[in-house]
Design a protein around this motif. Sequence first.
Motif, PDB file in Angstrom:
ATOM      1  N   VAL A 139     -97.213 -13.336  -1.584  1.00 56.52           N
ATOM      2  CA  VAL A 139     -97.562 -14.853  -1.528  1.00 56.52           C
ATOM      3  C   VAL A 139     -99.192 -14.863  -1.588  1.00 56.52           C
ATOM      4  CG1 VAL A 139     -97.770 -16.903  -0.085  1.00 56.52           C
ATOM      5  CG2 VAL A 139     -95.836 -15.625  -0.265  1.00 56.52           C
ATOM      6  N   ALA A 140    -100.062 -14.021  -0.666  1.00 52.26           N
ATOM      7  CA  ALA A 140    -101.417 -14.126  -0.899  1.00 52.26           C
ATOM      8  C   ALA A 140    -101.796 -13.818  -2.670  1.00 52.26           C
ATOM      9  CB  ALA A 140    -102.009 -13.304   0.382  1.00 52.26           C
ATOM     10  N   SER A 141    -101.244 -12.796  -2.974  1.00 55.59           N
ATOM     11  CA  SER A 141    -101.773 -12.193  -4.147  1.00 55.59           C
ATOM     12  C   SER A 141    -101.386 -13.212  -5.313  1.00 55.59           C
ATOM     13  CB  SER A 141    -100.973 -11.008  -4.581  1.00 55.59           C
ATOM     14  OG  SER A 141    -101.488 -10.199  -3.669  1.00 55.59           O
ATOM     15  N   TYR A 142    -100.407 -13.986  -5.134  1.00 58.28           N
ATOM     16  CA  TYR A 142     -99.714 -14.850  -6.304  1.00 58.28           C
ATOM     17  C   TYR A 142    -100.724 -16.017  -6.468  1.00 58.28           C
ATOM     18  CZ  TYR A 142     -95.838 -11.745  -6.586  1.00 58.28           C
ATOM     19  OH  TYR A 142     -94.723 -10.717  -6.801  1.00 58.28           O
ATOM     20  N   VAL A 143    -100.911 -16.376  -5.100  1.00 60.01           N
ATOM     21  CA  VAL A 143    -101.751 -17.638  -4.882  1.00 60.01           C
ATOM     22  C   VAL A 143    -103.154 -17.657  -5.339  1.00 60.01           C
ATOM     23  CG1 VAL A 143    -102.621 -19.443  -3.430  1.00 60.01           C
ATOM     24  CG2 VAL A 143    -100.133 -18.925  -3.300  1.00 60.01           C
ATOM     25  N   ALA A 144    -103.833 -16.530  -4.927  1.00 57.53           N
ATOM     26  CA  ALA A 144    -105.035 -16.151  -5.388  1.00 57.53           C
ATOM     27  C   ALA A 144    -105.323 -16.207  -6.969  1.00 57.53           C
ATOM     28  CB  ALA A 144    -105.539 -14.789  -4.839  1.00 57.53           C
ATOM     29  N   LEU A 145    -104.130 -15.319  -7.592  1.00 51.65           N
ATOM     30  CA  LEU A 145    -104.122 -15.396  -8.907  1.00 51.65           C
ATOM     31  C   LEU A 145    -103.972 -16.506  -9.960  1.00 51.65           C
ATOM     32  CD1 LEU A 145    -104.503 -13.437 -11.416  1.00 51.65           C
ATOM     33  CD2 LEU A 145    -102.362 -12.747 -11.128  1.00 51.65           C
ATOM     34  N   ALA A 146    -103.225 -17.499  -9.143  1.00 50.41           N
ATOM     35  CA  ALA A 146    -102.719 -18.824  -9.737  1.00 50.41           C
ATOM     36  C   ALA A 146    -104.007 -19.553  -9.736  1.00 50.41           C
ATOM     37  CB  ALA A 146    -101.726 -19.445  -8.962  1.00 50.41           C
ATOM     38  N   LEU A 147    -104.563 -19.801  -8.810  1.00 51.53           N
ATOM     39  CA  LEU A 147    -105.932 -20.480  -8.429  1.00 51.53           C
ATOM     40  C   LEU A 147    -106.841 -20.099  -9.314  1.00 51.53           C
ATOM     41  CD1 LEU A 147    -106.226 -20.675  -4.592  1.00 51.53           C
ATOM     42  CD2 LEU A 147    -105.429 -22.491  -6.112  1.00 51.53           C
ATOM     43  N   ASN A 203     -85.512 -14.673  -2.294  1.00 50.96           N
ATOM     44  CA  ASN A 203     -86.301 -15.468  -3.486  1.00 50.96           C
ATOM     45  C   ASN A 203     -86.731 -17.118  -2.804  1.00 50.96           C
ATOM     46  OD1 ASN A 203     -86.418 -13.259  -4.772  1.00 50.96           O
ATOM     47  ND2 ASN A 203     -84.960 -13.883  -6.374  1.00 50.96           N
ATOM     48  N   LYS A 204     -85.661 -17.603  -2.300  1.00 46.57           N
ATOM     49  CA  LYS A 204     -85.676 -19.115  -1.735  1.00 46.57           C
ATOM     50  C   LYS A 204     -86.611 -19.135  -0.554  1.00 46.57           C
ATOM     51  CE  LYS A 204     -83.295 -22.741   0.918  1.00 46.57           C
ATOM     52  NZ  LYS A 204     -81.964 -23.027   1.536  1.00 46.57           N
ATOM     53  N   GLU A 205     -86.862 -17.993   0.188  1.00 50.50           N
ATOM     54  CA  GLU A 205     -88.019 -18.135   1.156  1.00 50.50           C
ATOM     55  C   GLU A 205     -89.104 -17.968   0.342  1.00 50.50           C
ATOM     56  OE1 GLU A 205     -86.658 -14.897   4.015  1.00 50.50           O
ATOM     57  OE2 GLU A 205     -84.933 -16.016   4.531  1.00 50.50           O
ATOM     58  N   LEU A 206     -89.318 -16.810  -0.486  1.00 49.97           N
ATOM     59  CA  LEU A 206     -90.667 -16.657  -1.094  1.00 49.97           C
ATOM     60  C   LEU A 206     -91.197 -18.126  -1.921  1.00 49.97           C
ATOM     61  CD1 LEU A 206     -92.775 -14.672  -2.150  1.00 49.97           C
ATOM     62  CD2 LEU A 206     -91.419 -14.067  -4.039  1.00 49.97           C
ATOM     63  N   ALA A 207     -90.069 -18.820  -2.561  1.00 48.90           N
ATOM     64  CA  ALA A 207     -90.532 -20.057  -3.296  1.00 48.90           C
ATOM     65  C   ALA A 207     -91.151 -20.976  -2.048  1.00 48.90           C
ATOM     66  CB  ALA A 207     -89.365 -20.653  -3.667  1.00 48.90           C
ATOM     67  N   GLU A 208     -90.610 -20.939  -1.018  1.00 53.08           N
ATOM     68  CA  GLU A 208     -91.250 -22.024  -0.034  1.00 53.08           C
ATOM     69  C   GLU A 208     -92.404 -21.642   0.358  1.00 53.08           C
ATOM     70  OE1 GLU A 208     -89.936 -23.747   4.472  1.00 53.08           O
ATOM     71  OE2 GLU A 208     -88.329 -22.939   3.079  1.00 53.08           O
ATOM     72  N   ALA A 209     -92.653 -20.085   0.634  1.00 51.30           N
ATOM     73  CA  ALA A 209     -93.802 -19.644   1.364  1.00 51.30           C
ATOM     74  C   ALA A 209     -95.123 -19.770   0.231  1.00 51.30           C
ATOM     75  CB  ALA A 209     -93.725 -18.191   1.680  1.00 51.30           C
ATOM     76  N   ILE A 210     -94.863 -19.609  -0.864  1.00 52.61           N
ATOM     77  CA  ILE A 210     -95.650 -19.950  -2.213  1.00 52.61           C
ATOM     78  C   ILE A 210     -96.308 -21.241  -2.189  1.00 52.61           C
ATOM     79  CG2 ILE A 210     -96.065 -19.869  -4.613  1.00 52.61           C
ATOM     80  CD1 ILE A 210     -94.470 -17.452  -4.633  1.00 52.61           C
ATOM     81  N   ALA A 211     -95.355 -22.014  -2.283  1.00 53.59           N
ATOM     82  CA  ALA A 211     -95.704 -23.788  -1.918  1.00 53.59           C
ATOM     83  C   ALA A 211     -96.374 -24.010  -0.823  1.00 53.59           C
ATOM     84  CB  ALA A 211     -94.416 -24.473  -2.143  1.00 53.59           C
ATOM     85  N   ALA A 212     -96.219 -23.537   0.346  1.00 53.79           N
ATOM     86  CA  ALA A 212     -96.907 -23.826   1.498  1.00 53.79           C
ATOM     87  C   ALA A 212     -98.162 -23.225   1.577  1.00 53.79           C
ATOM     88  CB  ALA A 212     -95.949 -23.313   2.738  1.00 53.79           C
ATOM     89  N   GLY A 213     -98.397 -22.133   0.693  1.00 52.35           N
ATOM     90  CA  GLY A 213     -99.762 -21.689   0.764  1.00 52.35           C
ATOM     91  C   GLY A 213    -100.681 -22.261  -0.212  1.00 52.35           C
ATOM     92  N   ILE A 214    -100.232 -23.228  -0.909  1.00 55.56           N
ATOM     93  CA  ILE A 214    -101.261 -23.819  -1.888  1.00 55.56           C
ATOM     94  C   ILE A 214    -102.229 -24.810  -1.217  1.00 55.56           C
ATOM     95  CG2 ILE A 214    -101.369 -25.463  -3.931  1.00 55.56           C
ATOM     96  CD1 ILE A 214    -100.255 -22.808  -4.564  1.00 55.56           C
ATOM     97  N   PRO A 215    -103.518 -24.765  -1.417  1.00 57.99           N
ATOM     98  CA  PRO A 215    -104.289 -25.724  -0.626  1.00 57.99           C
ATOM     99  C   PRO A 215    -103.888 -27.198  -0.697  1.00 57.99           C
ATOM    100  CG  PRO A 215    -105.466 -24.096  -1.826  1.00 57.99           C
ATOM    101  CD  PRO A 215    -103.997 -23.895  -2.364  1.00 57.99           C
ATOM    102  N   GLY A 216    -103.862 -27.944   0.778  1.00 52.01           N
ATOM    103  CA  GLY A 216    -103.550 -29.016   0.419  1.00 52.01           C
ATOM    104  C   GLY A 216    -102.049 -29.612   0.706  1.00 52.01           C
ATOM    105  N   ILE A 217    -101.184 -28.703   0.605  1.00 54.42           N
ATOM    106  CA  ILE A 217     -99.696 -28.936   0.825  1.00 54.42           C
ATOM    107  C   ILE A 217     -99.552 -29.085   2.323  1.00 54.42           C
ATOM    108  CG2 ILE A 217     -97.492 -27.912   0.742  1.00 54.42           C
ATOM    109  CD1 ILE A 217     -98.596 -29.108  -1.868  1.00 54.42           C
ATOM    110  N   LYS A 218     -99.055 -30.247   2.747  1.00 48.34           N
ATOM    111  CA  LYS A 218     -98.512 -30.695   4.148  1.00 48.34           C
ATOM    112  C   LYS A 218     -97.106 -30.142   4.523  1.00 48.34           C
ATOM    113  CE  LYS A 218    -101.296 -34.995   3.421  1.00 48.34           C
ATOM    114  NZ  LYS A 218    -100.982 -36.397   3.407  1.00 48.34           N
ATOM    115  N   SER A 219     -96.326 -30.227   3.702  1.00 48.06           N
ATOM    116  CA  SER A 219     -95.071 -29.718   4.203  1.00 48.06           C
ATOM    117  C   SER A 219     -94.129 -29.441   2.773  1.00 48.06           C
ATOM    118  CB  SER A 219     -94.203 -30.969   4.665  1.00 48.06           C
ATOM    119  OG  SER A 219     -93.928 -32.110   3.691  1.00 48.06           O
ATOM    120  N   VAL A 220     -93.321 -28.656   2.925  1.00 46.45           N
ATOM    121  CA  VAL A 220     -92.223 -28.115   2.128  1.00 46.45           C
ATOM    122  C   VAL A 220     -90.570 -28.406   2.347  1.00 46.45           C
ATOM    123  CG1 VAL A 220     -91.423 -26.164   0.619  1.00 46.45           C
ATOM    124  CG2 VAL A 220     -93.784 -26.360   1.372  1.00 46.45           C
ATOM    125  N   ASN A 221     -89.901 -29.332   1.692  1.00 46.06           N
ATOM    126  CA  ASN A 221     -88.608 -29.647   1.701  1.00 46.06           C
ATOM    127  C   ASN A 221     -87.938 -28.834   0.820  1.00 46.06           C
ATOM    128  OD1 ASN A 221     -86.229 -30.668   2.069  1.00 46.06           O
ATOM    129  ND2 ASN A 221     -86.464 -32.561   1.132  1.00 46.06           N
TER     130      ASN A 221
END
Length: 284
Positions: free
Chosen positions: A10-18, A79-97
């Motif tokens: 998650v940390a690697s993907y988010v950093a690269l995306a940003l 993969n479902k858990e990973l998708a949620e963790a990635i979304a939650a790791g984006i700056p400014g995200i408050k919650s993930v449904n």
Amino acid sequence: MRIQSQKSLVASYVALALSTSTLLGAASAKSLTEQDDTWQEAQIWTTYQISPYLRNSHIEVEVEDGDVTLKGTVGQDTNKELAEAIAAGIPGIKSVNNQIEVVENDKPNNASIERNYAQMVDDASITSAINSKILWSKLSDTTETSIDTYQSKVTLTGLVSSQEDSDTINAMSQHTKGVISVANQLVISDEPISISKKKDPGTEEFEEKKGHSMLADGWITTKIKSTYMYSSNVDSGQITVNTTDGIVVLEGTIKDGAERALAIALARNIRGVKSVTSDKLVLL
């Protein structure tokens, strides 16, 4: 997938995306303090595209006031858990449904034959790796090659001095991480090929020793390690490389004779290498 490794992904993907959002044409962050919904959606989508586990999944992303809703299907719980963790790791995200459904044998989303961003990055990485391996090799002065990669399939074109050189470049390409196939269209030249010395920026390529011009031992060691790192069938983390006056000593563990043979061949092919000693390579 273990939780610890998942967090690292998650940390690697988010950093690269940003760091690459502008390349995707995503909405500009304007100022990172704004974090508007459009920008956050773009970052989540970009990160999914970078992830090899999610890039072909059927996932829809909606963001409203920092609250994310994920819909669609994936093939595994992880993969479902990973998708949620990635979304939650984006700056400014408050919650993930997370409304993603896990569907066994979910077929990848391969409807389009066009490369997505992640595939283009993969292809560019493969091309760069093969070009680097050729540049560092003894073939760099006697070959004129061009590498084209599309959806992990490599096409080799250009001129070589012999069938042996063609076979060597073909093998180097096949053993590069991520390569699915290699189409070798290299042509053997009827005339000698002489290419001016290619420089490797940022390194001291040559040094004078004992009246001979030779590659620095440190340069050789670094290039052998890098070649192993780019290669799919050599575990670079298990092999230690030491070079003295162009003589390379390989030490460490290997899984079988094929890995030993490849490790030795790759080392011997690096410019400046006189010989390779592999007595200290032992089977696991």
